[in-house]
Design an enzyme around this catalytic site. Structure first.
Site, PDB file in Angstrom:
ATOM      1  N   CYS A   2      57.324  57.335  56.831  1.00 25.34           N
ATOM      2  CA  CYS A   2      56.465  58.423  56.387  1.00 25.34           C
ATOM      3  C   CYS A   2      55.037  57.928  56.277  1.00 25.34           C
ATOM      4  CB  CYS A   2      56.920  58.938  55.027  1.00 25.34           C
ATOM      5  SG  CYS A   2      58.628  59.456  55.020  1.00 25.34           S
ATOM      6  N   ARG A  27      53.553  57.826  62.678  1.00 26.26           N
ATOM      7  CA  ARG A  27      54.524  57.114  61.842  1.00 26.26           C
ATOM      8  C   ARG A  27      55.746  57.981  61.530  1.00 26.26           C
ATOM      9  NH1 ARG A  27      52.394  52.632  59.163  1.00 26.26           N
ATOM     10  NH2 ARG A  27      53.802  52.907  57.420  1.00 26.26           N
ATOM     11  N   TRP A  74      59.425  61.286  57.935  1.00 28.81           N
ATOM     12  CA  TRP A  74      60.500  60.845  58.826  1.00 28.81           C
ATOM     13  C   TRP A  74      61.736  60.866  57.946  1.00 28.81           C
ATOM     14  CZ3 TRP A  74      64.164  56.953  59.162  1.00 28.81           C
ATOM     15  CH2 TRP A  74      64.756  56.788  60.428  1.00 28.81           C
ATOM     16  N   ASN A 100      56.508  57.429  50.318  1.00 29.28           N
ATOM     17  CA  ASN A 100      56.982  56.738  51.514  1.00 29.28           C
ATOM     18  C   ASN A 100      57.974  55.690  51.018  1.00 29.28           C
ATOM     19  OD1 ASN A 100      57.312  55.366  53.945  1.00 29.28           O
ATOM     20  ND2 ASN A 100      55.462  54.138  53.654  1.00 29.28           N
ATOM     21  N   GLY A 101      59.229  55.786  51.426  1.00 31.16           N
ATOM     22  CA  GLY A 101      60.209  54.790  50.981  1.00 31.16           C
ATOM     23  C   GLY A 101      61.503  55.453  50.567  1.00 31.16           C
ATOM     24  N   GLU A 485      64.464  45.000  77.446  1.00 30.93           N
ATOM     25  CA  GLU A 485      63.273  45.751  77.057  1.00 30.93           C
ATOM     26  C   GLU A 485      63.080  46.964  77.970  1.00 30.93           C
ATOM     27  OE1 GLU A 485      61.603  45.935  74.576  1.00 30.93           O
ATOM     28  OE2 GLU A 485      59.706  46.867  75.165  1.00 30.93           O
ATOM     29  N   LYS A 489      63.065  50.847  76.743  1.00 24.56           N
ATOM     30  CA  LYS A 489      61.964  51.775  77.019  1.00 24.56           C
ATOM     31  C   LYS A 489      62.510  53.064  77.601  1.00 24.56           C
ATOM     32  CE  LYS A 489      59.602  50.439  75.079  1.00 24.56           C
ATOM     33  NZ  LYS A 489      59.540  49.257  74.306  1.00 24.56           N
ATOM     34  N   GLU A 492      64.609  55.155  75.000  1.00 27.54           N
ATOM     35  CA  GLU A 492      63.932  55.755  73.848  1.00 27.54           C
ATOM     36  C   GLU A 492      62.993  56.882  74.228  1.00 27.54           C
ATOM     37  OE1 GLU A 492      61.746  53.071  71.282  1.00 27.54           O
ATOM     38  OE2 GLU A 492      60.894  52.009  72.968  1.00 27.54           O
ATOM     39  N   HIS A 508      82.811  41.312  83.854  1.00 28.99           N
ATOM     40  CA  HIS A 508      83.702  41.310  82.688  1.00 28.99           C
ATOM     41  C   HIS A 508      83.724  42.661  81.983  1.00 28.99           C
ATOM     42  CE1 HIS A 508      84.200  37.049  83.295  1.00 28.99           C
ATOM     43  NE2 HIS A 508      82.895  36.975  83.454  1.00 28.99           N
ATOM     44  N   LYS A 607      57.490  54.977  64.417  1.00 28.09           N
ATOM     45  CA  LYS A 607      56.830  53.759  64.874  1.00 28.09           C
ATOM     46  C   LYS A 607      57.201  52.573  63.998  1.00 28.09           C
ATOM     47  CE  LYS A 607      53.972  51.361  67.376  1.00 28.09           C
ATOM     48  NZ  LYS A 607      54.554  50.929  68.679  1.00 28.09           N
TER      49      LYS A 607
HETATM   50  C1  AGP Z   1      60.033  49.703  70.474  1.00 29.31           C
HETATM   51  O1  AGP Z   1      59.706  50.480  71.567  1.00 29.31           O
HETATM   52  C2  AGP Z   1      60.705  50.411  69.402  1.00 29.31           C
HETATM   53  N1  AGP Z   1      60.041  51.586  69.021  1.00 29.31           N
HETATM   54  C3  AGP Z   1      61.304  49.582  68.292  1.00 29.31           C
HETATM   55  O2  AGP Z   1      62.431  48.978  68.847  1.00 29.31           O
HETATM   56  C4  AGP Z   1      60.461  48.511  67.580  1.00 29.31           C
HETATM   57  O3  AGP Z   1      60.178  47.473  68.456  1.00 29.31           O
HETATM   58  C5  AGP Z   1      61.238  47.996  66.359  1.00 29.31           C
HETATM   59  O4  AGP Z   1      61.418  49.054  65.468  1.00 29.31           O
HETATM   60  C6  AGP Z   1      60.569  46.830  65.661  1.00 29.31           C
HETATM   61  O5  AGP Z   1      59.349  47.187  65.123  1.00 29.31           O
HETATM   62  P1  AGP Z   1      58.341  46.106  64.585  1.00 29.31           P
HETATM   63  O6  AGP Z   1      57.917  45.288  65.753  1.00 29.31           O
HETATM   64  O7  AGP Z   1      57.215  46.892  63.986  1.00 29.31           O
HETATM   65  O8  AGP Z   1      59.069  45.276  63.588  1.00 29.31           O
END
Ligand code: AGP
Length: 612
Positions: A2, A27, A74, A100-101, A485, A489, A492, A508, A607
């Site tokens: 949040c 965020r 969020w 936030n939390g 990675e 990408k 997500e 396997h 984020k």
């Molecule tokens: C990356 O594209 C993601 N949105 C996510 O996996 C991110 O890398 C992960 O949440 C870790 O975040 P941080 O690097 O802020 O710790």
């Protein structure tokens, strides 16, 4: 997760709060709300959806109030509904709260206020607090917050307003959710993150955990919750610039950030490698201590973990130190065995990820030395570590990490070189020669980004495969974390299921997933495992699947094993990952575009993940 903002001053603040929320929207963006306080009372607007929806919902509010606060959500407790959007008001209309939390003891808190006759209007943990404040209030909001604080378990940063003291906002913080004060002329801002108010002031103070903060137009007071002593915090100048938060002509933040990679990587290297010499200031361990290290453990989540997985190969290769990389959320619950000679590297773009922070704290308690790799100065992870190495990617807004990934791998490369140099496993000449090649990478990334043929090819691939139901990514050695990675990408931002596998493991199990038309993305750059990759690709082709290979310019064999070949510039094998990931980022971006999806705000993601 949040985002929160508060304002106390002389200016009507509705617009300031809305603009602040727009800067925080990356965020969390499932709903938003604001409250304005003036003599007439509290006025609130809330809306499901982006801040633009809140803007509409708030159009009817008076807009003359000079005290106000807002929230982008969020969802954690309670679904995405307007009634669960913050801020929450007390039934008597005098108190407003946003957070936030998480209050981990929310079941107990909600039961208590319900028992006392309060009508809960939401399913959230936060709402309990506004009712508790109303009950406990004794004419002094800050003292009331102090008394309630020990009853709140979890991790949080919250803000509260009481109409009986309409000149102030009181906040409190526990554990990692950040809370920052912005100091202006005759006005004070509070926010979870500085971009919320950087257009107005760059003078900031950070609220520490275990503190209550009292903000008025005249200034701010920090008090320790335990003994109510006054705490002093230096006023610092924020260095994130808002310009970087604007899209700068690109259609999305993600695309802009992909194109910022040459600069991000160059800035991350900068003076750390200069005239053939390597300097890694900030690491927090002396050369003698680094020589004593007998094991490295890298922890992180998502993209940050992938950077750690890439770094693992380099540390083992160049420094000869046993290295493991693990998911922070798993590692924190393992009975990880290590001693003071273990070096723990915690990687986190945001520096706030709850699991990474918890893992590093556990490691510290067990005696390990912890070095953080983060993009955010002064973040919780940076503050908790023995040493900090900053990536210098600039603020990253797109939820899908791009420039921070290549910067993290760059920093892991520098760290592996440094360890090799200090421990004598690399000669000064080797360090100088690898460092020179590393320094050439920004130019090579730029070449990739300017490569029109590659761009056209990626367009064609996106057209052809955007509607496929599944993508398999295959790699070996350093190619594997790049596949992981690339697969992350794509899933997500396009919501297409993907899997990333060590190519040697395909037989396997995952080979069963291959059908006549399955797209298989392979990282098959030049290295000692190229021949092995080529054999794996033959196995894929024999099942009728389509191979899309990322290969090194000048490699003449790959065409025999792949239907589509994406060529990337040549460099030494250890540095190829930084170049190989770029076309995979762009491919994912283009596929999501073909599907009409909002890449900057993928569904359900935030984020920064400040909850477990
Ligand atoms: C990356 O594209 C993601 N949105 C996510 O996996 C991110 O890398 C992960 O949440 C870790 O975040 P941080 O690097 O802020 O710790």
């Amino acid at each position: 997760m949040c985002g929160i903002i508060g304002y106390v001053g002389a200016r009507p603040c509705k617009e300031l709060v809305l603009t602040g929320l727009e800067h925080l929207e990356y965020r969390g963006y499932d709903s938003a709300g604001l409250v304005l306080a003036d003599a007439a009372g509290l006025e609130r607007a809330r809306a499901v959806g982006p801040v633009a929806a809140l803007r509409e919902a708030a159009a009817g509010l008076q807009g003359t109030a000079t005290v106000g606060m807002g929230h982008t959500r969020w969802a954690t407790h309670g679904g995405v509904e307007e009634r669960n959007a913050h801020p929450f008001l007390s039934e008597d209309g005098r108190f407003a709260v946003l957070m936030n939390g998480i209050f981990e003891n929310y079941v107990e808190l909600r039961a208590e206020v319900a028992e006392h006759g309060h009508e809960l209007s939401s399913d959230t943990d936060t709402e309990a607090l506004v009712h508790l404040l109303e009950e406990a209030y004794d004419g002094d909001l800050a003292q009331t917050v102090r008394r309630l604080y020990p009853r709140l378990e979890g991790h949080f940063a919250f803000l509260a307003i009481c109409l009986d003291e309409p000149d102030r906002i009181v906040g409190a913080r526990l554990a990692w959710p950040p809370l920052v004060v912005g100091r202006g002329e005759g006005e004070t801002f509070l926010a979870s993150f500085t971009p919320a108010f950087l257009e107005e002031t760059r003078s900031i103070q950070v609220v520490d955990e275990g503190e209550v903060v009292i903000a008025t137009a005249a200034g701010v007071e920090f008090r320790a919750v335990d003994d109510w002593s006054v705490r002093e915090h230096p006023v610092e100048q924020a260095d994130e610039s808002l310009e970087v938060a604007a899209k700068g002509g690109y259609e999305t933040f993600m695309l802009k950030e992909i194109h910022e990679q040459p600069t991000a990587v160059a800035d991350t290297i900068a003076e750390r490698f200069h005239h053939g010499e390597l300097h890694l200031d900030g690491i927090g361990l002396t050369d003698d201590e680094l020589r004593e290290i007998n094991r490295v453990l890298v922890v992180g989540c998502g993209t940050a973990l992938h950077a750690g997985l890439a770094g693992r190969y380099l540390i083992e290769e160049w420094a000869g130190v046993a290295t493991e990389a693990d998911v922070a959320s798993e590692w924190r619950y393992r009975n990880g065995v290590f001693d003071p000679r273990t070096l723990v590297l915690a990687i986190s773009q945001s520096g706030e990820t709850a699991d990474t922070l918890a893992a590093m704290q556990i490691a510290k308690e067990r005696g390990a030395r912890v070095v953080a790799i983060t993009n955010i100065m002064g973040s919780a992870i940076a503050r908790a570590a023995d040493g900090v190495l900053y990536t210098r990617a600039g603020l990253e807004i797109g939820v899908a990490a791009t420039k921070t990934f290549t910067s993290q791998v760059t920093l892991m490369t520098l760290l592996a070189l440094h360890l090799g140099a200090v421990r004598g496993t690399l000669s000064p000449d080797e360090v100088a020669s690898i460092g020179e090649e590393l320094s050439a990478l920004p130019e090579l990334i730029q070449r990739e980004l300017d490569d029109e043929a590659m761009d056209r090819q990626l367009d064609l691939l996106a057209d052809r495969f955007a509607h496929d139901r599944f993508f398999l990514y295959l790699g070996r050695h350093l190619g594997l974390p790049i596949c992981q990675e690339g697969a992350l990408k794509l899933k997500e931002i396009s919501y297409i299921p993907t899997d990333a596998y060590a190519a040697g493991e395909m037989k396997h199990g995952p080979i069963a997933l291959l059908g006549e038309d399955t797209p298989v993305v392979a990282v098959a750059t030049d290295s000692h495992v190229f021949e092995k990759m080529a054999s794996n690709l033959e196995e894929v082709r024999a099942r009728g699947a389509h191979v899309i290979a990322v290969a090194t310019e000048g490699n003449t064999q790959i065409e025999r094993h792949a239907e589509h070949v994406i060529r990337i510039p040549a460099t030494r094998p250890e540095l190829q990952p930084i170049l190989a990931v770029v076309p995979l980022q762009i491919l994912a971006y283009k596929i999501a575009g073909r599907l009409g999806l909002d890449v900057d705000r993928p569904r359900n993601l935030a984020k920064t993940v400040t909850v477990e």
